[in-house]
Design a protein around this motif. Structure first.
Motif, PDB file in Angstrom:
ATOM      1  N   GLN A  80       1.393  13.585  -5.288  1.00  0.00           N
ATOM      2  CA  GLN A  80       0.733  13.000  -4.108  1.00  0.00           C
ATOM      3  C   GLN A  80       1.151  13.745  -2.845  1.00  0.00           C
ATOM      4  O   GLN A  80       0.347  13.984  -1.942  1.00  0.00           O
ATOM      5  CB  GLN A  80       1.090  11.517  -3.994  1.00  0.00           C
ATOM      6  N   GLU A 105       1.413  12.303   9.262  1.00  0.00           N
ATOM      7  CA  GLU A 105       2.019  10.964   9.332  1.00  0.00           C
ATOM      8  C   GLU A 105       2.113  10.342   7.929  1.00  0.00           C
ATOM      9  O   GLU A 105       3.135   9.767   7.544  1.00  0.00           O
ATOM     10  CB  GLU A 105       1.154  10.083  10.243  1.00  0.00           C
ATOM     11  N   THR A 106       1.002  10.463   7.176  1.00  0.00           N
ATOM     12  CA  THR A 106       0.975   9.902   5.823  1.00  0.00           C
ATOM     13  C   THR A 106       2.004  10.625   4.946  1.00  0.00           C
ATOM     14  O   THR A 106       2.750   9.990   4.194  1.00  0.00           O
ATOM     15  CB  THR A 106      -0.442  10.053   5.215  1.00  0.00           C
ATOM     16  N   LEU A 108       4.668  12.133   5.952  1.00  0.00           N
ATOM     17  CA  LEU A 108       6.026  11.789   6.395  1.00  0.00           C
ATOM     18  C   LEU A 108       6.502  10.488   5.732  1.00  0.00           C
ATOM     19  O   LEU A 108       7.596  10.430   5.174  1.00  0.00           O
ATOM     20  CB  LEU A 108       6.062  11.639   7.920  1.00  0.00           C
ATOM     21  N   ILE A 109       5.651   9.462   5.773  1.00  0.00           N
ATOM     22  CA  ILE A 109       6.088   8.165   5.222  1.00  0.00           C
ATOM     23  C   ILE A 109       6.200   8.254   3.706  1.00  0.00           C
ATOM     24  O   ILE A 109       7.152   7.752   3.109  1.00  0.00           O
ATOM     25  CB  ILE A 109       5.155   7.032   5.681  1.00  0.00           C
ATOM     26  N   MET A 110       5.227   8.928   3.092  1.00  0.00           N
ATOM     27  CA  MET A 110       5.297   9.120   1.631  1.00  0.00           C
ATOM     28  C   MET A 110       6.614   9.809   1.261  1.00  0.00           C
ATOM     29  O   MET A 110       7.341   9.379   0.369  1.00  0.00           O
ATOM     30  CB  MET A 110       4.100  10.004   1.215  1.00  0.00           C
ATOM     31  N   GLN A 112       9.414  10.162   3.074  1.00  0.00           N
ATOM     32  CA  GLN A 112      10.644   9.441   3.418  1.00  0.00           C
ATOM     33  C   GLN A 112      10.948   8.340   2.407  1.00  0.00           C
ATOM     34  O   GLN A 112      12.102   8.155   2.013  1.00  0.00           O
ATOM     35  CB  GLN A 112      10.534   8.835   4.827  1.00  0.00           C
ATOM     36  N   GLN A 113       9.899   7.597   1.993  1.00  0.00           N
ATOM     37  CA  GLN A 113      10.202   6.527   1.025  1.00  0.00           C
ATOM     38  C   GLN A 113      10.549   7.120  -0.346  1.00  0.00           C
ATOM     39  O   GLN A 113      11.387   6.591  -1.061  1.00  0.00           O
ATOM     40  CB  GLN A 113       9.073   5.485   0.957  1.00  0.00           C
TER      41      GLN A 113
ATOM     42  N   LEU B  77      12.251  -1.012  -2.142  1.00  0.00           N
ATOM     43  CA  LEU B  77      13.506  -0.453  -1.627  1.00  0.00           C
ATOM     44  C   LEU B  77      14.708  -0.823  -2.482  1.00  0.00           C
ATOM     45  O   LEU B  77      15.663  -0.076  -2.590  1.00  0.00           O
ATOM     46  CB  LEU B  77      13.778  -0.934  -0.197  1.00  0.00           C
ATOM     47  N   MET B 209      13.379   6.261   9.170  1.00  0.00           N
ATOM     48  CA  MET B 209      12.258   6.732   8.358  1.00  0.00           C
ATOM     49  C   MET B 209      10.999   6.985   9.194  1.00  0.00           C
ATOM     50  O   MET B 209      10.379   8.039   9.115  1.00  0.00           O
ATOM     51  CB  MET B 209      11.934   5.693   7.281  1.00  0.00           C
ATOM     52  N   PHE B 210      10.616   6.034  10.024  1.00  0.00           N
ATOM     53  CA  PHE B 210       9.373   6.164  10.794  1.00  0.00           C
ATOM     54  C   PHE B 210       9.564   7.061  12.020  1.00  0.00           C
ATOM     55  O   PHE B 210       8.628   7.667  12.499  1.00  0.00           O
ATOM     56  CB  PHE B 210       8.897   4.796  11.295  1.00  0.00           C
ATOM     57  N   ARG B 274      11.016  13.349  16.795  1.00  0.00           N
ATOM     58  CA  ARG B 274       9.562  13.479  16.955  1.00  0.00           C
ATOM     59  C   ARG B 274       9.224  13.822  18.416  1.00  0.00           C
ATOM     60  O   ARG B 274       9.857  13.314  19.336  1.00  0.00           O
ATOM     61  CB  ARG B 274       8.863  12.203  16.506  1.00  0.00           C
ATOM     62  N   PHE B 340      -0.190   2.579   5.466  1.00  0.00           N
ATOM     63  CA  PHE B 340       0.434   3.299   4.350  1.00  0.00           C
ATOM     64  C   PHE B 340       0.134   2.609   3.022  1.00  0.00           C
ATOM     65  O   PHE B 340      -0.191   3.274   2.035  1.00  0.00           O
ATOM     66  CB  PHE B 340       1.948   3.439   4.542  1.00  0.00           C
ATOM     67  N   TRP B 343      -3.410   3.330   2.074  1.00  0.00           N
ATOM     68  CA  TRP B 343      -3.517   4.727   1.606  1.00  0.00           C
ATOM     69  C   TRP B 343      -2.973   4.853   0.178  1.00  0.00           C
ATOM     70  O   TRP B 343      -3.613   5.434  -0.690  1.00  0.00           O
ATOM     71  CB  TRP B 343      -2.744   5.667   2.544  1.00  0.00           C
ATOM     72  N   GLN B 347      -5.021   5.990  -3.000  1.00  0.00           N
ATOM     73  CA  GLN B 347      -4.635   7.257  -3.621  1.00  0.00           C
ATOM     74  C   GLN B 347      -4.411   7.047  -5.120  1.00  0.00           C
ATOM     75  O   GLN B 347      -4.845   7.851  -5.935  1.00  0.00           O
ATOM     76  CB  GLN B 347      -3.365   7.783  -2.941  1.00  0.00           C
ATOM     77  N   ASN B 358      -6.552   9.543   5.369  1.00  0.00           N
ATOM     78  CA  ASN B 358      -5.170   9.472   5.849  1.00  0.00           C
ATOM     79  C   ASN B 358      -4.951   8.231   6.726  1.00  0.00           C
ATOM     80  O   ASN B 358      -5.898   7.569   7.132  1.00  0.00           O
ATOM     81  CB  ASN B 358      -4.746  10.772   6.543  1.00  0.00           C
ATOM     82  N   MET B 359      -3.667   7.941   7.019  1.00  0.00           N
ATOM     83  CA  MET B 359      -3.314   6.681   7.687  1.00  0.00           C
ATOM     84  C   MET B 359      -4.052   6.470   9.012  1.00  0.00           C
ATOM     85  O   MET B 359      -4.411   5.356   9.357  1.00  0.00           O
ATOM     86  CB  MET B 359      -1.802   6.627   7.935  1.00  0.00           C
ATOM     87  N   LYS B 360      -4.246   7.557   9.751  1.00  0.00           N
ATOM     88  CA  LYS B 360      -4.876   7.394  11.067  1.00  0.00           C
ATOM     89  C   LYS B 360      -6.386   7.212  10.969  1.00  0.00           C
ATOM     90  O   LYS B 360      -7.045   6.934  11.964  1.00  0.00           O
ATOM     91  CB  LYS B 360      -4.504   8.561  11.981  1.00  0.00           C
TER      92      LYS B 360
END
Lengths: 151, 437
Positions: A80, A105-106, A108-110, A112-113, B77, B209-210, B274, B340, B343, B347, B358-360
């Motif tokens: 992915q 962005e997608t 990054l989160i994918m 990081q988790q 998590l 993370m974010f 960022r 997310f 998505w 996916q 994508n997320m945006k």
């Protein structure tokens, strides 16, 4: 002695730094710099997942006998991430800021988790199960892979 | 090992999403309540409308999102998988929604029956959630600060609920319990042991993370939750025994811990790698600054008797904490979690052959920014309404209505992208004559 967890976590942070370098260049509309930074990011990310899939995961699977467990989940997530990396690369080449930032962005989160699961659980399990093979495995994970061999 | 092997067990999308979509409806009700009740809602801490407004945000908005997020966070998590997550989600969601609605109606009418129903439904809903979470967490070692913090937060929720039920039962059956004392302790546990401890436990993971910040300092992550809970227990004992000086000192220590959490969060956020802040980062920053302002108001009231005599200061504290603090951070988190999850679900549905938007493209950045500004405006108007209720309570109610409506619209737009893309995948995969798993 160095552990798999420390070594591989360090590589995750290097990939994060490359990601940030691209984002910063895109924010300044420095497209040449962004393309070069993206190549570093792409190379580092692909090399890291290739190292895991060709060296670390097979060693874990051989030792534990579990091949359809967490390593399989991680392989799926790598696929992915590669798809998102490709989409971000296309958006960057087209200099489409919105599309790049959405895909980045997608990704990054994918990522990081995914990294968190590896750092908190899988690497610790690898250190525990592969303790006797560390001397052999660590230099291989450290030195990396010639990406051309994988293409 | 069991946890490790199953850590991809993300629950079905509908499990967390039903909570997330219900939360803004409570925000909308809070806006309507302000418009209906007028200045009474912000006149003092104990007016029926103020109590109803507070619980629309806490037992309504906040509880919905916090439990929905835990449905996702526990398995992903921590590897703590709930048995039958969809059934747990359906039952808990229905019960806490009814519980919150009965509670708000009870405050507005002071009908004993409504207090009894509120205690019953909220009690069942939270007990069902905490029971399922405890079973899932059984055998998961508290090896990291997030696991420790989440376990302590669930304990904090349980105590808050028991105290809340005691208060509702007491009003339902006209029992002779010390209501003011119990209400203060209920508030202390809800705010610190449930709200702040949960936020910190989740923050250890999601802030770095974010926002690509450094991790929270090790000493802070290791000791914060335990320290907060220990001080809270001592403060509770002091309150029950009416040791006024000791209770005041321990109360100050609790506020100092909240200041520490907000300060550390702002400090690591300043070191985000960022290049520019997005809505989530702005909302987190706004939340931490609001929390610091609320703590300053509390300390000022404890220090200056003249200020303490003003009935508006607890309302000011409440507005800063609930709307400026918790609501902001929750909206910020929803703007990452919902796109997310949509998505990820799309996916997986596309089986690697159909790329998800994508997320945006799932929630447009422009719409998130617009809603964020509406939320900031509603917070500013609510603060002004504490001082000049006659002038500002109606604009504040209207602004809250607009901001909550905007949040609902943004979340529904994510759902609509999901529906459209799912149909596209189904038609493509059916055309290939391959089964959709």
């Amino acid at each position: 002695m160095e552990s798999i967890r420390n070594l591989m976590t360090g590589k995750h942070r290097q990939c994060d730094d490359h990601f940030v370098a691209v984002e910063q260049a895109v924010a300044r509309s420095a497209w040449g710099e962004a393309a070069s930074a993206f190549n570093h990011f792409r190379h580092a990310t692909l090399q890291h997942s290739a190292l895991e899939e060709s060296i670390l995961f097979p060693a874990f699977e051989a030792h534990t006998g579990i091949s359809m467990g967490p390593t399989q989940v991680m392989r799926g997530e790598h696929a992915q991430m590669r798809a998102l990396l490709a989409a971000a690369e296309i958006a960057l080449a087209a200099r489409d800021v919105d599309d790049y930032s959405g895909n980045a962005e997608t990704l990054l989160i994918m990522t990081q988790q995914h990294n968190m699961k590896e750092e908190n659980m899988l690497y610790a399990m690898c250190d525990q199960h592969l303790a006797l093979q560390l001397a052999e495995l660590l230099p291989q994970l450290e030195s990396g892979i010639n990406m051309r061999e994988l293409m | 090992m069991q946890a490790l092997l199953s850590y991809d067990q993300s629950p079905p999308l509908g499990a967390p999403l039903r909570f997330f979509l219900t939360a803004p409806l409570f925000g909308i009700l809070a806006g309507l309540l302000l418009l209906w009740s007028g200045p009474e809602a912000l006149a003092a801490r104990w007016t029926p409308a103020a109590l109803a407004l507070t619980h629309l945000i806490t037992a309504g908005f906040m509880l919905q999102v916090m439990l929905g997020a835990l449905m996702q966070i526990l398995p992903v998590l921590l590897g703590a998988n709930m048995a039958n997550p969809m059934r747990v989600a359906s039952v808990v969601h229905a019960e806490i929604t009814l519980g919150a609605l009965f509670l708000v109606a009870a405050f507005l009418s002071f009908s004993p029956w409504l207090f009894k129903l509120a205690a019953l439904f909220s009690g069942l809903g939270v007990a069902c959630f905490v029971g399922s979470a405890a079973l899932a967490l059984h055998g998961i070692a508290s090896t990291n600060p997030t696991t420790q913090g989440l376990k302590l937060a669930l304990l904090g929720l349980s105590v808050t609920l028991v105290l809340g039920m005691l208060l509702a039962v007491s009003l339902g059956w006209s029992l002779n319990l010390p209501l003011m004392l119990l209400a203060d302790i209920h508030l202390g546990w809800g705010f610190v042991a449930w709200g702040v401890v949960l936020l910190a436990a989740v923050g250890y993971v999601v802030v770095p993370m974010f926002q690509l910040t450094p991790a929270y300092p090790g000493w802070f992550a290791r000791y914060f939750s335990f320290s907060a809970l220990a001080v809270l227990v001592l403060w509770t004992i002091a309150e029950f025994n009416q040791w006024v000086f000791v209770s005041a000192m321990l109360g100050t220590a609790l506020v100092a811990l909240v200041v520490l959490f907000a300060g550390v969060t702002l400090s690591i956020q300043r070191r985000s790698k960022r290049p520019r802040f997005d809505a989530t980062q702005h909302l987190w920053q706004f939340a931490m600054l609001s929390a610091l302002a609320a703590c300053a108001v509390w300390l000022a009231a404890r220090t200056f008797p003249l200020f303490d005599g003003w009935t508006g200061w607890p309302v000011l504290c409440g507005v800063l904490l609930l709307f400026g603090g918790f609501m902001s951070v929750i909206v910020g988190m929803l703007y990452k979690i919902v796109p997310f999850l949509v998505w990820l679900h799309l996916q997986n549905l596309g089986q690697g052959r159909v790329m998800a938007p994508n997320m945006k493209k799932i929630i447009a950045e422009r719409e998130m920014n617009r809603q964020m500004l509406a939320h900031f405006a509603s917070c500013a108007l609510l603060l002004l309404a504490v001082w000049w209720p006659l002038w500002f309570v109606y604009p504040a109610g209207l602004a809250l209505l607009v901001a909550s409506g905007g949040l609902l619209r943004n979340l529904l737009s994510a759902l609509s992208v999901h529906r459209e893309h799912r149909l596209k995948i189904e038609s493509l995969i059916c055309a290939d004559d391959l089964p959709l798993t």
